[in-house]
Design an enzyme around this catalytic site. Structure first.
Site: not given
Ligand code: NAD
Ligand code: UD1
Length: 345
Positions: A124, A148, A152
């Site tokens: 991430s 978190y 990563k």
């Molecule tokens: P998500 O929660 O929708 O998907 C993650 C999945 O992993 C879920 O289905 C959950 O049930 C499963 N899981 C968690 N722990 C587990 C375990 N111990 N064994 C088996 N399954 C398990 O999240 P996502 O948004 O699809 O994210 C996928 C990956 O990308 C994650 O590692 C997350 O940290 C990373 N990531 C997500 C974002 C985002 O904003 N969505 C941003 C940066 C990185």
């Molecule tokens: C969040 C996570 C980050 C993760 C990323 C990707 C936190 C502190 N960080 O980051 O670890 O990798 O998502 O999904 O949760 N905002 C508002 N009102 C809201 C929600 C968000 O104003 O109700 C603003 C935030 O201040 C930010 C922007 O919207 O400026 C995006 O927020 P968000 O979607 O939560 O993502 P990140 O903060 O970038």
């Protein structure tokens, strides 16, 4: 050729399942369903008209994880599984460290034992912490600011260490910026539990009338309009990035890191305006205090992914907003609203 997707029932995992199936890959999904629903995988099967082999298994359950490797010939693993809520990680750090890090260690040990050495890992942009400058390059300083993010960062380091004495491993570490959007069918999307923490699901829930108004966390940042700026990326573009990373780990050994973003930042107010334009819904908002831990501006330099993976994000902010809205509108209660069909085995 079977690809194992850990966490494949989640938001990014299901979108990647679709693209892999459409590209002709055989896939196996492992998920403990702690943050997802089997209904999402049913939708994937219905949309692609293909079967998915699904194991409801926890990564921490080494015995059952190993059984998956015994029963199948796995060519590569895309490792999505992990817990991702920043706030919860501060409240329950040990749970986060155990789930994300121990889970990855168990996975890598079993992969090594079964000679499966191709891995794509979900990292991430959070590993950059407070960036000193933007755009952010892969070699910009790393400094996660919460448990978190540290899971990563630690996993990235573990993977780089794993490669040193095992140069036959092929590892792609993908640093996602801010994934939003949904599948254009309106059948798959992000389904957060409870009140959303992230911006786009919060906005769509205001749009559908589940929440009254958006709270904008601060309008005094040094940005175009004072609100936070992020690099939002369509989840389908992100999914396609995994196919490119997979091709890379299939073809050449090494461990490498790639930013997956668009290279362009949008402020919260710009997102609200884009969403209102495409949805024709008014999003009432109020400005509240900054959210602790938030940064002003974050966007990627995605040149490396373009040059080395041949990948570029193509979908613009309006498409991201339109697809997020389409998903929310058609599934006001997420997967709770979708039909329970049985197409997976
Ligand atoms: P998500 O929660 O929708 O998907 C993650 C999945 O992993 C879920 O289905 C959950 O049930 C499963 N899981 C968690 N722990 C587990 C375990 N111990 N064994 C088996 N399954 C398990 O999240 P996502 O948004 O699809 O994210 C996928 C990956 O990308 C994650 O590692 C997350 O940290 C990373 N990531 C997500 C974002 C985002 O904003 N969505 C941003 C940066 C990185
Ligand atoms: C969040 C996570 C980050 C993760 C990323 C990707 C936190 C502190 N960080 O980051 O670890 O990798 O998502 O999904 O949760 N905002 C508002 N009102 C809201 C929600 C968000 O104003 O109700 C603003 C935030 O201040 C930010 C922007 O919207 O400026 C995006 O927020 P968000 O979607 O939560 O993502 P990140 O903060 O970038």
């Amino acid at each position: 050729m079977a690809i194992l997707l850990t966490g494949g029932a989640g938001y990014i995992g299901t979108h990647t399942c679709i693209e892999l199936l459409n590209a002709g890959y055989e896939i196996i999904v492992l998920d403990n369903l702690s943050n997802s629903s089997v209904k999402a995988l049913n939708c994937v099967s219905e949309l692609t008209q293909k079967n998915i082999k699904f194991y409801e298994v926890d990564l921490l359950d080494a015995t059952n994880l190993e059984n998956i490797f015994k029963e199948n010939t796995i060519d590569a693993v895309i490792h999505f599984a992990g817990l991702k809520a920043v706030g919860k990680s501060v409240e329950t750090p040990l749970h986060y460290y155990h789930n994300n890090i121990t889970g990855t260690l168990i996975l890598c040990e079993i992969m090594q034992r079964y000679n499966v050495k191709r891995l794509v890992f979900s990292s991430s942009a959070t590993v950059y912490g407070v960036p000193k400058s933007v755009p952010i390059f892969e070699d910009s300083p790393l400094n996660a600011t919460n448990p978190y993010g540290r899971t990563k960062l630690m996993i990235e380091e573990i993977l780089r260490d794993l490669y040193i004495p095992n140069e036959d491993w092929n590892i792609a570490i993908l640093r996602y910026f801010n994934p939003i959007g949904a599948h254009p069918s309106g059948r798959l999307g992000e389904d957060p539990q409870g009140i959303p923490n992230n911006l786009m699901p919060y906005i769509t829930q205001v749009g559908i009338g589940k929440l009254d108004k958006l709270k904008i966390f601060g309008n005094n940042y040094p940005t175009i309009d004072g609100t936070g700026v992020r690099d939002y990326i369509h989840v389908v573009d992100l999914a396609l990035g995994h196919l490119k990373a997979l091709e890379k780990v299939m073809s050449s050994p090494g461990v490498d890191t790639y930013n997956l973003g668009t290279g362009r930042g949008y402020s919260v107010l710009e997102i609200v305006e884009a969403f209102e334009r495409v949805s024709k819904k008014k999003i009432p908002y109020e400005i509240v205090d900054r959210r602790p831990g938030d940064i002003a501006t974050c966007y990627a330099d995605a040149t490396k992914a373009k040059e080395k993976l041949g990948w570029i994000a193509k979908r613009d902010i309006e498409e991201m907003c339109a697809d997020s809205w389409n998903w929310q509108f058609n599934n006001p209660n997420g997967y709770e609203s979708s039909k329970n069909i049985h197409l997976i085995n």
